[in-house]
Design a protein around this motif. Structure first.
Motif, PDB file in Angstrom:
ATOM      1  N   GLN A 187     -21.585  50.052 116.916  1.00 47.94           N
ATOM      2  CA  GLN A 187     -22.727  50.075 115.991  1.00 47.94           C
ATOM      3  C   GLN A 187     -22.653  51.246 115.015  1.00 47.94           C
ATOM      4  O   GLN A 187     -23.251  51.202 113.931  1.00 47.94           O
ATOM      5  CB  GLN A 187     -24.046  50.110 116.764  1.00 47.94           C
ATOM      6  CG  GLN A 187     -24.250  48.959 117.741  1.00 47.94           C
ATOM      7  CD  GLN A 187     -23.983  47.602 117.124  1.00 47.94           C
ATOM      8  OE1 GLN A 187     -24.609  47.215 116.130  1.00 47.94           O
ATOM      9  NE2 GLN A 187     -23.051  46.866 117.714  1.00 47.94           N
ATOM     10  N   LEU A 188     -21.921  52.283 115.376  1.00 44.83           N
ATOM     11  CA  LEU A 188     -21.747  53.415 114.468  1.00 44.83           C
ATOM     12  C   LEU A 188     -21.099  52.965 113.158  1.00 44.83           C
ATOM     13  O   LEU A 188     -21.312  53.598 112.108  1.00 44.83           O
ATOM     14  CB  LEU A 188     -20.882  54.487 115.147  1.00 44.83           C
ATOM     15  CG  LEU A 188     -20.567  55.748 114.345  1.00 44.83           C
ATOM     16  CD1 LEU A 188     -21.847  56.486 113.950  1.00 44.83           C
ATOM     17  CD2 LEU A 188     -19.641  56.664 115.148  1.00 44.83           C
ATOM     18  N   ALA A 189     -20.337  51.881 113.198  1.00 46.57           N
ATOM     19  CA  ALA A 189     -19.685  51.377 111.986  1.00 46.57           C
ATOM     20  C   ALA A 189     -20.702  50.953 110.929  1.00 46.57           C
ATOM     21  O   ALA A 189     -20.366  50.913 109.745  1.00 46.57           O
ATOM     22  CB  ALA A 189     -18.768  50.205 112.326  1.00 46.57           C
ATOM     23  N   SER A 190     -21.930  50.642 111.332  1.00 43.30           N
ATOM     24  CA  SER A 190     -22.960  50.285 110.342  1.00 43.30           C
ATOM     25  C   SER A 190     -23.372  51.491 109.504  1.00 43.30           C
ATOM     26  O   SER A 190     -24.030  51.333 108.472  1.00 43.30           O
ATOM     27  CB  SER A 190     -24.182  49.686 111.042  1.00 43.30           C
ATOM     28  OG  SER A 190     -24.841  50.661 111.841  1.00 43.30           O
ATOM     29  N   VAL A 191     -22.967  52.686 109.926  1.00 41.66           N
ATOM     30  CA  VAL A 191     -23.278  53.923 109.187  1.00 41.66           C
ATOM     31  C   VAL A 191     -22.027  54.494 108.521  1.00 41.66           C
ATOM     32  O   VAL A 191     -22.057  54.896 107.359  1.00 41.66           O
ATOM     33  CB  VAL A 191     -23.897  54.969 110.133  1.00 41.66           C
ATOM     34  CG1 VAL A 191     -24.187  56.273 109.393  1.00 41.66           C
ATOM     35  CG2 VAL A 191     -25.163  54.428 110.780  1.00 41.66           C
ATOM     36  N   THR A 192     -20.932  54.511 109.249  1.00 44.94           N
ATOM     37  CA  THR A 192     -19.729  55.217 108.787  1.00 44.94           C
ATOM     38  C   THR A 192     -18.537  54.310 108.532  1.00 44.94           C
ATOM     39  O   THR A 192     -17.498  54.794 108.083  1.00 44.94           O
ATOM     40  CB  THR A 192     -19.301  56.255 109.832  1.00 44.94           C
ATOM     41  OG1 THR A 192     -18.936  55.558 111.045  1.00 44.94           O
ATOM     42  CG2 THR A 192     -20.418  57.233 110.134  1.00 44.94           C
ATOM     43  N   GLU A 202     -20.304  46.438 109.943  1.00 42.22           N
ATOM     44  CA  GLU A 202     -20.338  47.301 108.764  1.00 42.22           C
ATOM     45  C   GLU A 202     -21.270  46.768 107.690  1.00 42.22           C
ATOM     46  O   GLU A 202     -22.021  47.523 107.070  1.00 42.22           O
ATOM     47  CB  GLU A 202     -18.923  47.440 108.191  1.00 42.22           C
ATOM     48  CG  GLU A 202     -18.004  48.324 109.021  1.00 42.22           C
ATOM     49  CD  GLU A 202     -16.561  48.211 108.580  1.00 42.22           C
ATOM     50  OE1 GLU A 202     -15.751  49.054 108.993  1.00 42.22           O
ATOM     51  OE2 GLU A 202     -16.229  47.259 107.841  1.00 42.22           O
ATOM     52  N   TYR A 203     -21.244  45.440 107.483  1.00 40.67           N
ATOM     53  CA  TYR A 203     -21.959  44.875 106.334  1.00 40.67           C
ATOM     54  C   TYR A 203     -23.168  44.047 106.716  1.00 40.67           C
ATOM     55  O   TYR A 203     -23.885  43.559 105.843  1.00 40.67           O
ATOM     56  CB  TYR A 203     -20.992  44.061 105.483  1.00 40.67           C
ATOM     57  CG  TYR A 203     -19.922  44.929 104.880  1.00 40.67           C
ATOM     58  CD1 TYR A 203     -20.254  45.967 104.015  1.00 40.67           C
ATOM     59  CD2 TYR A 203     -18.584  44.737 105.181  1.00 40.67           C
ATOM     60  CE1 TYR A 203     -19.282  46.783 103.469  1.00 40.67           C
ATOM     61  CE2 TYR A 203     -17.597  45.550 104.642  1.00 40.67           C
ATOM     62  CZ  TYR A 203     -17.952  46.568 103.788  1.00 40.67           C
ATOM     63  OH  TYR A 203     -16.985  47.382 103.246  1.00 40.67           O
ATOM     64  N   GLY A 204     -23.406  43.845 108.003  1.00 36.58           N
ATOM     65  CA  GLY A 204     -24.644  43.224 108.428  1.00 36.58           C
ATOM     66  C   GLY A 204     -24.726  41.730 108.236  1.00 36.58           C
ATOM     67  O   GLY A 204     -25.823  41.193 108.070  1.00 36.58           O
ATOM     68  N   TYR A 205     -23.596  41.028 108.234  1.00 38.56           N
ATOM     69  CA  TYR A 205     -23.648  39.568 108.157  1.00 38.56           C
ATOM     70  C   TYR A 205     -22.918  38.933 109.336  1.00 38.56           C
ATOM     71  O   TYR A 205     -22.056  39.550 109.964  1.00 38.56           O
ATOM     72  CB  TYR A 205     -23.087  39.024 106.845  1.00 38.56           C
ATOM     73  CG  TYR A 205     -21.806  39.639 106.323  1.00 38.56           C
ATOM     74  CD1 TYR A 205     -20.655  39.723 107.105  1.00 38.56           C
ATOM     75  CD2 TYR A 205     -21.741  40.112 105.027  1.00 38.56           C
ATOM     76  CE1 TYR A 205     -19.487  40.260 106.601  1.00 38.56           C
ATOM     77  CE2 TYR A 205     -20.572  40.666 104.509  1.00 38.56           C
ATOM     78  CZ  TYR A 205     -19.445  40.729 105.310  1.00 38.56           C
ATOM     79  OH  TYR A 205     -18.290  41.266 104.810  1.00 38.56           O
ATOM     80  N   ALA A 206     -23.326  37.706 109.659  1.00 39.20           N
ATOM     81  CA  ALA A 206     -22.633  36.940 110.692  1.00 39.20           C
ATOM     82  C   ALA A 206     -21.315  36.424 110.119  1.00 39.20           C
ATOM     83  O   ALA A 206     -21.133  36.329 108.896  1.00 39.20           O
ATOM     84  CB  ALA A 206     -23.505  35.787 111.169  1.00 39.20           C
ATOM     85  N   MET A 207     -20.397  36.070 111.006  1.00 37.85           N
ATOM     86  CA  MET A 207     -19.089  35.608 110.567  1.00 37.85           C
ATOM     87  C   MET A 207     -18.597  34.484 111.470  1.00 37.85           C
ATOM     88  O   MET A 207     -18.770  34.521 112.687  1.00 37.85           O
ATOM     89  CB  MET A 207     -18.075  36.754 110.585  1.00 37.85           C
ATOM     90  CG  MET A 207     -16.677  36.361 110.108  1.00 37.85           C
ATOM     91  SD  MET A 207     -15.453  37.695 110.275  1.00 37.85           S
ATOM     92  CE  MET A 207     -16.153  38.944 109.209  1.00 37.85           C
ATOM     93  N   THR A 228     -28.633  41.722 107.228  1.00 42.06           N
ATOM     94  CA  THR A 228     -29.199  42.990 107.670  1.00 42.06           C
ATOM     95  C   THR A 228     -28.590  44.119 106.849  1.00 42.06           C
ATOM     96  O   THR A 228     -27.371  44.322 106.860  1.00 42.06           O
ATOM     97  CB  THR A 228     -28.908  43.206 109.172  1.00 42.06           C
ATOM     98  OG1 THR A 228     -29.476  42.142 109.923  1.00 42.06           O
ATOM     99  CG2 THR A 228     -29.499  44.529 109.644  1.00 42.06           C
ATOM    100  N   GLU A 229     -29.428  44.836 106.121  1.00 41.93           N
ATOM    101  CA  GLU A 229     -28.940  45.943 105.306  1.00 41.93           C
ATOM    102  C   GLU A 229     -28.416  47.055 106.213  1.00 41.93           C
ATOM    103  O   GLU A 229     -29.039  47.416 107.211  1.00 41.93           O
ATOM    104  CB  GLU A 229     -30.067  46.495 104.435  1.00 41.93           C
ATOM    105  CG  GLU A 229     -29.606  47.491 103.397  1.00 41.93           C
ATOM    106  CD  GLU A 229     -28.903  46.829 102.230  1.00 41.93           C
ATOM    107  OE1 GLU A 229     -28.091  47.523 101.589  1.00 41.93           O
ATOM    108  OE2 GLU A 229     -29.162  45.642 101.970  1.00 41.93           O
ATOM    109  N   THR A 230     -27.242  47.605 105.888  1.00 44.12           N
ATOM    110  CA  THR A 230     -26.673  48.706 106.656  1.00 44.12           C
ATOM    111  C   THR A 230     -26.492  49.915 105.742  1.00 44.12           C
ATOM    112  O   THR A 230     -26.327  49.778 104.527  1.00 44.12           O
ATOM    113  CB  THR A 230     -25.321  48.338 107.269  1.00 44.12           C
ATOM    114  OG1 THR A 230     -24.355  48.138 106.217  1.00 44.12           O
ATOM    115  CG2 THR A 230     -25.423  47.073 108.112  1.00 44.12           C
TER     116      THR A 230
END
Length: 540
Positions: free
Chosen positions: A177-182, A449-454, A496-498
């Motif tokens: 989850q840290l990847a959503s920030v860095t 990182e980008y908050g979308y499903a894949m 989801t905005e990150t």
């Protein structure tokens, strides 16, 4: 006279006295360290081979191998220790290249040789700069330079973000989850810093009074990162509203029939140049088993309730003149079943390079919403790259987008989908034995990182569907099934905005600035030593 001669011999051996730092105690310690150094190198190298992101890597090894190689580099003279650390990193890259079958691609071998050199730099920085500092702040040198190397390699090598240590932790979701920030770089930093702190404590004999402050700081930061990741997983979980998505691949019988037809009569029709010049009727008959199977599977999964169907990359092959006919067949199913179908195929054209790697989305209205050319062909794909414009369209299930396979290894391209509010990105893919899991595991970071499903439908590999937090919602392994079909309920919600999607590679840039500071400190320290009394041949 005898006493004078003995004193003379002693003086000759000692150079008129013990040289600085080479007293009996130092020589004895160096002698003791030599076998320990070899042992450390062996253990560190063995763990490194297990840590390299492959189908058989061990996530725990990524946390451990730097500890032993850092210790080895500290115990040996820099001119000997650092090259041997480089040898270990080069060996690990060679093993990776062999295990993935990429060792036969010269351009790839050259790029990964450069990567091994880049990965040696943080060990060099620790040995030459951090070793001369005693505080816990010196533990930051190794992870800062490591992240800087990963970032610059991604930006300059043009080979995607390979080599990032953080990818080995794809299944450790609280940390991911840290990847959503860095971005993935933050995960690499945490793993590398942990190793650096462990080595720092080891160097001090794990004596608690000496390491207490540093250990508490490290433990506090790690607890904060994992705690925040756990909170995000629990309190920012996806909605319960989902859409049924199906990823389909043609069955093996259809693949074998097409391959036999393309390899008969010695004409090598599998070569794009030969295929476009052959009798179209014969080519059409040869390609039909796979395309017919994919069309039939599209209808089957739509009747079973799928609202989105995703094809794999280039398993279907289509002549340019037959393209509209194929899309027309799919459009009939899309209208009848009210589904979105993201087709993907190799489009054979009459001019060099004779093939395009494309994805075309057919909507429930029977219209083609986009035709997208792969932006980043691999070194094994002699084709013209696409323009890099990620297509996005609205749907009842959120905004849909697509890229193709290797494109997802380029964070900048994937950001373009996020910038347009993508909720679900579809990734047709085509992997191979030895590489079947790697892309699927790396894709977890792109979603976080980008908050979308894949949904990544990979023939000859592992197909996966995941939500915006990296949870695997569905998986289908081509090598364990005669007919690879991925069916998953994917959450339906706005993207989801990150923080990472807003700030980009700010963390990596800060580490790059930190690396410049480390280099400046190294130069300053070298000059200070050169100008010290007794240096450069001067005597006090």
């Amino acid at each position: 006279m005898l006493g004078i001669r003995e004193r003379g011999r002693a003086g000759a051996r000692g150079g008129g006295g013990e040289a600085p730092g080479r007293g009996p105690e130092k020589r004895a310690r160096t002698a003791r360290d030599r076998p320990a150094g070899r042992w450390l190198w062996g253990v560190g190298t063995a763990l490194l081979l297990l840590a390299v992101h492959s189908n058989w890597h061990l996530a725990a090894a990524a946390w451990l191998f730097p500890v032993f190689l850092l210790r080895y580099a500290r115990l040996r003279p820099a001119r000997h220790g650092l090259p041997r650390v480089g040898y270990a990193l080069g060996l690990a890259q060679l093993v990776w290249l062999i295990s993935t079958g990429m060792v036969f691609v010269p351009s790839v071998v050259a790029v990964f040789a450069v990567l091994a050199l880049v990965q040696t730099l943080p060990f060099a920085a620790d040995r030459l700069v951090a070793a001369r500092a005693g505080s816990v702040c010196s533990t930051l040198v190794f992870p800062v330079v490591l992240v800087c190397g990963e970032y610059l390699f991604t930006r300059l090598a043009g080979f995607g973000d390979y080599g990032a240590l953080g990818f080995t932790q794809h299944a450790f979701l609280p940390l991911v989850q840290l990847a959503s920030v860095t971005g993935v770089y933050g995960v690499s930093f945490v793993v590398a810093w942990t190793a650096s702190v462990a080595h720092w404590a080891w160097q001090r004999g794990f004596r608690w009074p000496e390491i207490r402050r540093g250990a508490v700081v490290w433990a506090g930061v790690l607890a904060l990162v994992l705690g925040a990741g756990g909170v995000r997983l629990v309190y920012c979980a996806p909605t319960t509203e989902t859409v049924r998505v199906a990823g389909i691949s043609a069955g093996r019988a259809a693949e074998r029939a097409t391959e036999r037809a393309l390899h008969t009569a010695g004409e090598e029709l599998w070569r794009p140049r030969n295929l476009v010049r052959a009798d179209p009727r014969r080519v059409r008959a040869a390609l039909a088993p796979v395309t017919d199977d994919l069309v039939a599977a599209t209808d089957r999964e739509a009747r079973a309730g799928a609202r989105i169907v995703v094809w794999p990359e280039t398993q279907a092959r289509v002549l340019a003149n037959d393209r509209q006919r194929l899309l027309g067949r799919v459009a009939g199913i899309a209208r009848k079943r009210q589904v979105y179908v993201n087709t993907a195929f190799a489009l054979h054209i009459p001019r060099p390079p004779y093939v395009r790697n494309v994805a075309a989305l057919v909507t429930p209205e029977g219209k083609v919403a986009w035709t997208y050319d792969k932006t980043h062909p691999t070194p094994m794909e002699p084709m013209t790259p696409g323009e890099g414009a990620v297509p996005v369209t609205g749907s009842p299930y959120g905004r849909l987008a697509t890229v193709i396979c290797y494109d997802a290894d380029f964070p900048g391209l994937m950001r373009r989908a996020a910038d347009q509010g993508t909720a679900l990105i579809m990734v047709p893919a085509n992997d191979w034995a030895g590489f079947e899991s790697l892309h699927a595991q790396r894709a977890v970071f792109r979603s976080v990182e980008y908050g979308y499903a894949m949904v990544r439908q990979s023939v000859h590999g592992v197909a996966t569907a995941m939500d915006h937090q990296g949870r695997i919602r569905g998986l289908a392994d081509y090598f364990t099934a005669d007919r690879q079909t991925l069916v998953a309920e994917v959450p339906v919600q706005p993207r989801t905005e990150t923080l990472y999607s807003r700030t980009g590679d700010l963390f990596a840039l800060l580490c790059t600035g930190g690396t410049l500071l480390v280099a400046a400190l190294g130069v300053r320290g070298r000059r200070a030593r050169a100008g010290a009394p007794g240096a450069g041949g001067e005597r006090p």
